[in-house]
Design a protein around this motif. Structure first.
Motif, PDB file in Angstrom:
ATOM      1  N   SER A   1      -3.183   5.301   3.339  1.00 30.12           N
ATOM      2  CA  SER A   1      -4.499   4.805   2.919  1.00 30.12           C
ATOM      3  C   SER A   1      -5.186   3.938   3.964  1.00 30.12           C
ATOM      4  O   SER A   1      -6.406   4.027   4.149  1.00 30.12           O
TER       5      SER A   1
ATOM      6  N   ASP B   1      -2.392  10.327  -3.664  1.00 36.40           N
ATOM      7  CA  ASP B   1      -1.082  10.057  -3.082  1.00 36.40           C
ATOM      8  C   ASP B   1       0.003  10.281  -4.132  1.00 36.40           C
ATOM      9  O   ASP B   1      -0.015   9.641  -5.191  1.00 36.40           O
TER      10      ASP B   1
ATOM     11  N   THR C   1      -2.665   2.109  -4.093  1.00 32.56           N
ATOM     12  CA  THR C   1      -2.246   3.482  -3.803  1.00 32.56           C
ATOM     13  C   THR C   1      -3.381   4.443  -4.121  1.00 32.56           C
ATOM     14  O   THR C   1      -4.072   4.292  -5.127  1.00 32.56           O
ATOM     15  N   GLY C   2      -3.558   5.435  -3.254  1.00 37.25           N
ATOM     16  CA  GLY C   2      -4.639   6.392  -3.414  1.00 37.25           C
ATOM     17  C   GLY C   2      -4.442   7.336  -4.586  1.00 37.25           C
ATOM     18  O   GLY C   2      -3.311   7.679  -4.956  1.00 37.25           O
TER      19      GLY C   2
ATOM     20  N   THR D   1      -8.567   8.982  -1.780  1.00 35.07           N
ATOM     21  CA  THR D   1      -7.593   8.489  -0.807  1.00 35.07           C
ATOM     22  C   THR D   1      -6.227   9.104  -1.064  1.00 35.07           C
ATOM     23  O   THR D   1      -5.802   9.228  -2.207  1.00 35.07           O
TER      24      THR D   1
ATOM     25  N   SER E   1       0.836  -1.193   0.000  1.00 30.72           N
ATOM     26  CA  SER E   1       0.000   0.000   0.000  1.00 30.72           C
ATOM     27  C   SER E   1       0.874   1.248   0.000  1.00 30.72           C
ATOM     28  O   SER E   1       1.832   1.341   0.775  1.00 30.72           O
ATOM     29  N   ASP E   2       0.549   2.194  -0.867  1.00 31.01           N
ATOM     30  CA  ASP E   2       1.223   3.503  -0.893  1.00 31.01           C
ATOM     31  C   ASP E   2       2.728   3.370  -1.156  1.00 31.01           C
ATOM     32  O   ASP E   2       3.529   4.132  -0.610  1.00 31.01           O
TER      33      ASP E   2
ATOM     34  N   CYS F   1      -9.592  -0.367   2.136  1.00 30.79           N
ATOM     35  CA  CYS F   1      -8.320  -1.095   2.005  1.00 30.79           C
ATOM     36  C   CYS F   1      -8.481  -2.566   2.375  1.00 30.79           C
ATOM     37  O   CYS F   1      -7.948  -3.452   1.691  1.00 30.79           O
TER      38      CYS F   1
END
Length: 238
Positions: A220, A192, A188-189, A216, A116-117, A228
């Protein structure tokens, strides 16, 4: 280092044949960052989370051990201490870097990988904050309520800063990306700035997909835990 790690375990081992899930906290976060998603997974599998050495309630090791490789070895060791040899792995933001290196260096241990991210390049903290504010405003306009942010205390902020400095040793993590053979989900948002780097990383994986989360920003799992968790569960249970 296991004696110095703060570890939490939820759920039951091997229920319904599901492999355990290991969670890795992001920068300046602790294992508390996962409080809103753990229940979604612990009903069907063992969930293991820990404060990376030097963060949260975990103590720090020697300065020379402030590396992603060391944090990856900690994950393998703590899983072994619980009798877990193979697991799914999910990291957020800085923790996604730790998860990436773990999967790259311990190929037989990680069944599926969620990042994530993820940024594989140097991050831009100010751009992350700007994006997070824009995402929050967008959620407000869409009448989406904000998740309660867990309290995340650092035992020693100086040690935490040293732990996070491991990023400087890997200004470009593409070589690690190219070693991973686990099925991988990048999440990933849309707000972001790390999305640019996530897209660059995508092409380097042997088998990966990218999910862009609407409304997002960076962080996140803290901003939209239910979204998520749903995306992660669909990937892990497929």
């Amino acid at each position: 280092m296991i004696d110095g790690l703060h570890i939490e375990v939820d759920g039951e081992r091997h229920r319904n044949g599901a492999v355990p899930l290991v969670l890795v906290n992001g920068a300046w976060c602790t294992s508390r960052q996962w409080d809103h998603v753990v229940d979604r997974f612990s009903v069907s599998r063992l969930v293991i989370r820990h404060d990376v050495r030097g963060t949260g309630q975990s103590t720090v090791g020697p300065p020379a051990d402030n590396t992603f490789e060391t944090y990856a070895a900690d994950i393998i060791e703590l899983c072994a201490s619980l009798g877990v040899e193979r697991f799914d792995l999910w990291g957020m933001a800085w923790g996604a870097r730790v998860a990436l290196v773990t999967a790259a260096q311990h190929l037989t241990s990680v069944r599926k990988l969620i990042l994530s991210d993820l940024a594989i390049d140097p991050a831009d903290p100010e751009a992350q904050k700007t994006g997070a504010r824009a995402a929050k405003q967008a959620r407000a306009e869409a009448a989406i309520p904000e998740a309660t942010r867990p309290v995340m205390e650092q035992l020693d902020p100086t040690s935490t800063a040293l732990t996070l400095s491991a990023t400087k040793l890997h200004p470009d993590l593409m070589p690690m990306v190219q070693k991973v053979d686990s099925p991988t989900l990048l999440v990933t948002g849309e707000f972001d700035p790390n999305l640019v780097s996530s897209r660059r990383a995508l092409v380097g994986f042997a088998a990966a997909t990218l999910e862009v989360l609407p409304l997002t920003g960076h962080g996140s799992v803290l901003q939209r835990p239910d979204l998520c968790a749903g995306v992660a569960a669909s990937f892990l249970d497929d």
